[in-house]
Design a protein around this motif. Structure first.
Motif, mmCIF file in Angstrom:
data_model
loop_
_atom_site.group_PDB
_atom_site.id
_atom_site.type_symbol
_atom_site.label_atom_id
_atom_site.label_comp_id
_atom_site.label_asym_id
_atom_site.label_seq_id
_atom_site.Cartn_x
_atom_site.Cartn_y
_atom_site.Cartn_z
ATOM 1 N N ALA A 1 0.834 -1.206 0.000
ATOM 2 C CA ALA A 1 0.000 0.000 0.000
ATOM 3 C C ALA A 1 0.867 1.253 0.000
ATOM 4 O O ALA A 1 0.581 2.231 -0.701
ATOM 5 C CB ALA A 1 -0.924 -0.018 1.216
ATOM 6 N N ALA A 2 1.952 1.223 0.784
ATOM 7 C CA ALA A 2 2.848 2.382 0.831
ATOM 8 C C ALA A 2 3.496 2.628 -0.526
ATOM 9 O O ALA A 2 3.620 3.770 -0.988
ATOM 10 C CB ALA A 2 3.928 2.155 1.894
ATOM 11 N N ALA B 1 3.933 5.763 -5.526
ATOM 12 C CA ALA B 1 3.851 5.797 -6.990
ATOM 13 C C ALA B 1 2.805 6.795 -7.455
ATOM 14 O O ALA B 1 3.004 7.539 -8.420
ATOM 15 C CB ALA B 1 3.530 4.400 -7.515
ATOM 16 N N SER B 2 1.660 6.832 -6.770
ATOM 17 C CA SER B 2 0.610 7.775 -7.145
ATOM 18 C C SER B 2 1.083 9.217 -6.975
ATOM 19 O O SER B 2 0.829 10.086 -7.818
ATOM 20 C CB SER B 2 -0.635 7.532 -6.293
ATOM 21 O OG SER B 2 -1.119 6.217 -6.478
ATOM 22 N N ALA B 3 1.779 9.481 -5.854
ATOM 23 C CA ALA B 3 2.283 10.841 -5.612
ATOM 24 C C ALA B 3 3.299 11.236 -6.674
ATOM 25 O O ALA B 3 3.287 12.368 -7.184
ATOM 26 C CB ALA B 3 2.916 10.916 -4.220
ATOM 27 N N GLN B 4 4.192 10.285 -7.037
ATOM 28 C CA GLN B 4 5.195 10.580 -8.070
ATOM 29 C C GLN B 4 4.539 10.856 -9.422
ATOM 30 O O GLN B 4 4.946 11.757 -10.157
ATOM 31 C CB GLN B 4 6.163 9.407 -8.186
ATOM 32 C CG GLN B 4 7.105 9.279 -6.994
ATOM 33 C CD GLN B 4 7.953 8.035 -7.080
ATOM 34 O OE1 GLN B 4 7.870 7.300 -8.052
ATOM 35 N NE2 GLN B 4 8.774 7.783 -6.051
ATOM 36 N N LYS B 5 3.506 10.070 -9.757
ATOM 37 C CA LYS B 5 2.804 10.301 -11.028
ATOM 38 C C LYS B 5 2.145 11.681 -11.037
ATOM 39 O O LYS B 5 2.160 12.389 -12.050
ATOM 40 C CB LYS B 5 1.762 9.219 -11.243
ATOM 41 C CG LYS B 5 2.339 7.911 -11.723
ATOM 42 C CD LYS B 5 1.243 6.908 -12.002
ATOM 43 C CE LYS B 5 1.823 5.587 -12.471
ATOM 44 N NZ LYS B 5 0.773 4.571 -12.699
ATOM 45 N N HIS C 1 -7.140 8.790 -8.308
ATOM 46 C CA HIS C 1 -6.342 7.568 -8.379
ATOM 47 C C HIS C 1 -5.622 7.311 -7.052
ATOM 48 O O HIS C 1 -5.561 6.177 -6.561
ATOM 49 C CB HIS C 1 -5.338 7.704 -9.522
ATOM 50 C CG HIS C 1 -4.661 6.433 -9.873
ATOM 51 N ND1 HIS C 1 -5.361 5.321 -10.292
ATOM 52 C CD2 HIS C 1 -3.349 6.068 -9.851
ATOM 53 C CE1 HIS C 1 -4.534 4.342 -10.514
ATOM 54 N NE2 HIS C 1 -3.298 4.765 -10.251
ATOM 55 N N ALA C 2 -5.091 8.387 -6.439
ATOM 56 C CA ALA C 2 -4.393 8.242 -5.156
ATOM 57 C C ALA C 2 -5.358 7.815 -4.063
ATOM 58 O O ALA C 2 -5.032 6.981 -3.216
ATOM 59 C CB ALA C 2 -3.719 9.560 -4.786
ATOM 60 N N ALA C 3 -6.585 8.369 -4.089
ATOM 61 C CA ALA C 3 -7.581 7.995 -3.074
ATOM 62 C C ALA C 3 -7.975 6.532 -3.218
ATOM 63 O O ALA C 3 -8.118 5.806 -2.230
ATOM 64 C CB ALA C 3 -8.813 8.884 -3.209
#
Length: 324
Positions: free
Chosen positions: A147-148, A153-157, A312-314
């Motif tokens: 999950a981390a 990955a979502s934050a980087q995208k 997507h991050a949520a």
């Protein structure tokens, strides 16, 4: 067997008598020419008699030994049957004697096997109970780590999308301006080409009209001359009609030529005005499209990308929080 013996003896006697008769009949002329053949025949006949005698002796011996063989065969059959009965009785006794021992061994084996199964089941249950907490802890740790990683990955995208937005916007704006400029240049080139080709087209059209009118006048004169030469009786009427028709054609041709000369500047001006108007409309439409693209690109791109990245991050963070 007696009948067979009699038949064999009668056959042997017939052969020997035939051989003797043949020998006596052939002895007079053959005595001088073939003594060796006569000797061979006699020897062959004697050999046949010996064979017949041997066959008779074999038949007699068989008749004499038949009762003995029959008795021996019967004795052997009785002896074999007695041995089978004895063997069956021994097998039955052995089976009766060994049954309790086999039953006891089988029962002991079944108890031992059942005990081994119970022990194995108990050991498996203990091992499962002992390894359950460790497996649970490893699974929980793996879920948190996964999950981390998804959140990172979502934050980087999202950061990459925010960073690349201005560059993409600039490239799109430059492309729209370049495309609009190309359209303007193409429209201007078309208008210039139309203006440049108009005089040449006008001159060619005028020359063609004059040439066509001259051809018609020549044809009319030729027709008039042919009519004068071919019909002396109808010359006056036909000549008058031909001259009148030729004059009408000449006048019509002259009128067409004048009309073409008169309408050419007006057509040229109208065509030039239409080309300029069309080019101006294209330039205005291209400029409006470029302005609209420049105005709507940043807001649409930034809002859509930001909303998609947050959504997507949520979604990725929800399974991680559920696992914790």
């Amino acid at each position: 067997m007696k009948k067979l013996t009699l038949l064999v003896l009668s056959a042997a006697f017939g052969l020997s008598s035939a051989a003797g008769f043949a020998a006596t009949n052939a002895s007079a002329p053959a005595a001088a020419s073939a003594p060796k053949a006569k000797a061979a025949k006699i020897h062959h006949a004697k050999k046949g008699v010996k064979k017949v005698e041997a066959s008779a002796q074999k038949a007699q011996a068989a008749d004499a030994s038949a009762p003995a063989k029959k008795a021996a065969k019967k004795h052997h059959a009785k002896k074999h049957a007695a041995k089978k009965v004895d063997a069956s009785a021994q097998k039955a006794q052995a089976a009766d004697a060994s049954a309790p021992a086999k039953k006891a061994v089988k029962k002991h084996h079944a108890k031992k096997h059942a005990a081994k199964k119970v022990d194995a089941s108990a050991q498996k249950a203990q091992a499962a109970d002992a390894s359950a907490p460790a497996k649970k802890a490893v699974k929980k740790h793996h879920a948190k780590k996964h999950a981390a990683k998804k959140v990172d990955a979502s934050a980087q995208k999202a950061q990459a999308a925010d960073a690349s937005a201005p560059a993409k916007k600039a490239v799109k704006k430059h492309h729209a301006k370049k495309h609009a400029a190309k359209k303007v240049d193409a429209s201007a080139q078309k208008a210039q080409a139309a203006d440049a080709s108009a005089p040449a087209k006008k001159a060619a059209k005028k020359h063609h009209a004059k040439k066509h009118a001259a051809k018609k006048v020549d044809a009319s004169a030729q027709k008039a001359q042919a009519a004068d030469a071919s019909a002396p009786a109808k010359k006056a009427a036909k000549k008058h009609h031909a001259k009148k028709h030729a004059a009408k054609k000449v006048e019509a041709s002259a009128q067409k030529a004048q009309a073409a000369d008169a309408s050419a500047p007006a057509k040229k001006a109208a065509k030039k005005h239409h080309a300029k108007k069309h080019a101006a409309k294209k330039v205005e439409a291209s400029a409006q499209k470029a302005q609209a693209a420049d105005a709507s690109a940043p807001a649409k791109k930034h809002a859509a990308k930001k909303h998609h990245a947050k959504k997507h991050a949520a979604k990725k963070a929800a399974p991680a929080s559920a696992a914790n």
